[in-house]
Enzyme design. Structure first.
Site, PDB file in Angstrom:
ATOM      1  N   ASP A   8      55.120  52.417 -21.377  1.00 25.91           N
ATOM      2  CA  ASP A   8      55.997  53.476 -20.894  1.00 25.91           C
ATOM      3  C   ASP A   8      57.422  53.159 -21.337  1.00 25.91           C
ATOM      4  OD1 ASP A   8      57.461  55.379 -19.602  1.00 25.91           O
ATOM      5  OD2 ASP A   8      56.560  55.071 -17.630  1.00 25.91           O
ATOM      6  N   TYR A  47      58.812  66.281  -6.445  1.00 30.92           N
ATOM      7  CA  TYR A  47      59.554  65.829  -7.635  1.00 30.92           C
ATOM      8  C   TYR A  47      61.067  65.904  -7.387  1.00 30.92           C
ATOM      9  CZ  TYR A  47      60.898  65.044 -12.453  1.00 30.92           C
ATOM     10  OH  TYR A  47      61.459  64.514 -13.592  1.00 30.92           O
ATOM     11  N   HIS A  70      54.103  56.982 -20.329  1.00 28.86           N
ATOM     12  CA  HIS A  70      54.656  57.725 -19.203  1.00 28.86           C
ATOM     13  C   HIS A  70      53.714  58.834 -18.743  1.00 28.86           C
ATOM     14  CE1 HIS A  70      58.024  58.463 -16.585  1.00 28.86           C
ATOM     15  NE2 HIS A  70      58.060  59.749 -16.905  1.00 28.86           N
ATOM     16  N   SER A 125      57.598  59.466 -11.927  1.00 25.09           N
ATOM     17  CA  SER A 125      58.870  59.433 -12.640  1.00 25.09           C
ATOM     18  C   SER A 125      60.021  59.616 -11.656  1.00 25.09           C
ATOM     19  CB  SER A 125      58.871  60.499 -13.742  1.00 25.09           C
ATOM     20  OG  SER A 125      59.900  60.277 -14.669  1.00 25.09           O
TER      21      SER A 125
END
Length: 711
Positions: A641, A473, A680, A554
């Protein structure tokens, strides 16, 4: 040889060109930014017609789906939380699309269903997005999200009768609910946005306003109590103090730092108009979070002059910074104060991260001294409940191999250790966590920085080369800690693989310094850390390059997109979920402007010059040879999203296909999958979670040519 696809040809509009600080940048796929155009919808449909048969037509898709469904089918619980005369908790019998909220009069009494979101839609796409009980627990405000959108609708329920009031509050987004002490109403934030607000729009969210709602009245009667029209990007979070006297406003415009204001509600009296706001913190320079108060003395969690956070006391009668007092001082790395809560009138519970693992401590509210540390294994506290007026607390512990252990502790019985209240167990026969090994290693990144990484594998495979799922991430001060993943477990168990979770810079694992080392002009550190994780795994004989699949969602989708552009030769496959791919226009859609704090502002020359270097959309290139071709790549997004708009993924895949259109070196598939009635990620029904996980694991199976060792 990998199947060569005939991808849909996206129209290029060469007339779209912008001058960015003297640099001309073409944007030929800007038409894909319109989600409502027939051309965009046809583009999506054409891609799904390729990707769905490729995945679902695989002879193993059904087997993987059945195995995942079996794995998923076990009872799941959240921690109990006390509100007024009842305890509440969520339960899912296993395959229910949404968790069901139960209430019970005592911890041993028979629970009854209080709210079942599964009754609100036939396909589970209406989800409970947030809840807030009134101070005395008499009323329950809850928000609903449809199809995964960030837009919510707020409804109110009488706890005793179980019936809802007539009103439904709409046009609400990024808002909590803050009840006043008298239980007559609450504060919430909403937008006055024109046009559709169903999650498929791309328009920017601006001019959020704070309202007060009285129970039993229509939304049209709500009182506008605060707005900041001169600052359209400001967002307002409100919270009423434990004593009910104060309303605190946390004002944000990005994903870090906030202003901190308050209102004396006793002086305000009946709320009929704009509130008299006192501004304590007026500069965006640090984080400030209200924890509790004793009279006018409030306890705040902040990273002001404390990159790993501290707790301070502010006297609202003398709120100037020179009068602030430290209650619990700075903890240096490898500690970070992650969260804090006040319980049992005079105790502070502090959750720390220590070398990426959870640490739970109790301190005195009076002077901050340490009272005790709770015993924890290697893992993460994923849930906590407790209030200042109650002596009981509950916390939920999770690890890579533990779905959940819920503990109960009562401060009125200080000599009794925390007890295991409920353990969550897989129903699958044959699963034995003792057969798995979890290790934390530290490896050198490109610049020599030591990066921690967790590696999970079967004990019998330690020291052997295996397929590897590398997940990352690296952004927004978010920490990747040990948590339980069914799809990850299946990757290990079914494919004989290993999992690797590097805690790359940009996250919050070591406080704000670690975060800042991976944001703005340091963003390349995130990509380097991830790439060097792959190198380490190969060098240490955990895996081989062509057996590594990277995955992220993301901001992690941006990570994957940047890495396959920069070092496609390091990976065998890649999965990017709801990724940020257009780094020159991300700030123009929905809530994208808030990400400037991590990415930088493309409208400023120095940030543009930095962003253009790694923006996935703007660094797509044709491979020079087969060795430098893109790894097999699956791009996933969803039509509702409204956090990271699908346009990012659509433009990126169009650019990829354009570059390889006439390139004989790209043999690996580059695929796009767009899910319908999904967002999302939050609130996604179980059926859609399993479907997506099946698609991802099937893709990994095909892309890495994996062997099924266990069904």
């Amino acid at each position: 040889m990998t199947t060569l696809f005939k991808y849909p040809k996206a129209r290029r509009d060469e007339s779209i060109v912008e001058d960015h600080h003297g640099t001309k940048v073409y944007d030929p796929y800007r038409w894909l930014e319109d989600p409502d155009s027939v051309e965009t919808q046809e583009f999506v449909e054409e891609h799904n017609k390729i990707t769905q048969p490729y995945l679902e037509g695989c002879d193993q898709w059904k087997n993987i789906n059945q195995t995942l469904t079996k794995l998923w089918n076990y009872p799941k619980f959240t921690i109990p939380a006390r509100h007024g005369d009842y305890y509440y908790y969520y339960m899912n019998t296993g395959l229910q699309n949404q968790n069901v909220l139960f209430k019970q009069e005592s911890l041993t009494s028979e629970p009854v269903v209080f709210l079942d979101p599964n009754t609100l839609s036939t396909d589970g796409t209406i989800a409970l997005a947030g809840t807030a009980f009134s101070h005395e627990g008499q009323y329950f405000a809850y928000s609903l999200s449809e199809s995964g959108s960030d837009w919510i609708k707020i409804k109110i329920r009488d706890v005793v009768t179980g019936k809802d009031f007539d009103e439904c509050l709409e046009k609400v987004k990024f808002s909590g609910v803050a009840w006043t002490k008298d239980d007559k109403g609450f504060f919430y934030s909403r937008y006055e946005q024109d046009g559709k607000t169903d999650g498929s729009e791309t328009s920017a969210n601006e001019n959020q306003k704070l309202y007060y709602h009285r129970i039993g009245e229509p939304q049209g009667n709500d009182v506008l109590v605060a707005e900041f029209l001169e600052h359209p990007l400001w967002r307002i979070q409100s919270e009423v103090s434990d004593c009910g006297k104060y309303l605190f406003l946390s004002i944000t415009k990005s994903c870090r730092t906030n202003l901190f204001f308050y209102v004396d509600l006793e002086k305000t009296g009946d709320i009929r108009g704009k509130l008299d706001i006192v501004r304590i913190v007026q500069q965006f320079e640090a984080d400030y979070e209200y924890i509790t108060n004793t009279g006018s003395n409030i306890v705040i969690r902040t990273d002001k002059n404390a990159p790993n956070y501290r707790l301070i006391c502010i006297d609202l009668d003398n709120p100037e910074e020179k009068n602030w007092k430290t209650l619990i001082a700075v903890r240096l790395s490898p500690h970070e104060n992650y969260w804090a809560a006040c319980v049992n009138e005079d105790k502070l519970i502090l959750g720390y991260i220590h070398n990426v693992k959870s640490l739970l401590q109790v301190h005195s509210l009076q002077d901050g001294h340490l009272i005790r540390t709770f015993p924890l294994d290697i893992g993460t506290i994923i849930g906590f409940s407790g209030k200042k007026k109650y002596s009981e607390i509950f916390y939920n512990f999770m690890s890579f191999l533990t779905p959940g252990k819920i503990y109960h502790y009562d401060f009125s019985k200080p000599d009794v250790l925390p007890t295991l209240f409920r353990e969550i167990n897989l129903s699958l026969e044959g699963f034995n966590s003792d057969l798995f090994a979890v290790n934390q290693v530290f490896y050198s990144s490109k610049d020599g920085t030591q990066i921690p990484m967790f590696i999970v594998q079967k004990k019998e495979n330690v020291g052997t080369i295996r397929p590897c799922l590398l997940y990352g991430y690296g952004g927004f001060n978010i920490s990747i800690q040990p948590t339980f993943s069914l799809s990850g477990l299946m990757f290990i168990d079914t494919f004989d693989g290993i999992l690797a979770y590097p805690n790359i810079r940009g996250g919050g694992e070591y406080g704000e310094k670690w975060h800042s080392a991976g944001r703005l002009f340091n963003k390349q550190n995130c990509f380097d850390d991830f790439q060097w994780a792959a190198k380490y795994l190969v060098d240490q004989n955990y895996t081989q390059k062509d057996k590594i699949v990277i995955q992220g969602g993301s901001n992690g989708g941006l990570l994957v997109g940047a890495c396959i552009n920069q070092r496609p030769d390091l990976f065998g496959a890649a999965v990017s979920q709801v990724g940020v791919m257009d780094m020159l226009r991300f700030h123009k859609f929905t809530i994208g402007h808030a990400w400037i704090s991590d990415y930088g502002n493309p409208d400023e020359k120095n940030h543009f010059e930095n962003l253009i270097k790694f923006s996935p959309l703007h660094n797509v290139h044709a491979p020079r040879n087969v060795e430098t071709q893109y790894p097999a790549t699956l791009i996933l997004t969803a039509d509702h999203d409204d956090r990271v708009s699908p346009l990012h993924s659509l433009k990126f895949i169009a650019a990829l296909h354009n570059e390889i259109d006439t390139c004989e070196h790209q043999l690996n598939p580059l695929l796009l999958r767009v899910y319908s009635k999904a967002g999302h990620g939050a609130g996604k029904p179980t059926t859609k979670k399993i479907e997506e996980a099946t698609d991802i694991l099937t893709f990994m199976y095909k892309a890495l040519k994996l062997k099924i060792v266990k069904n």
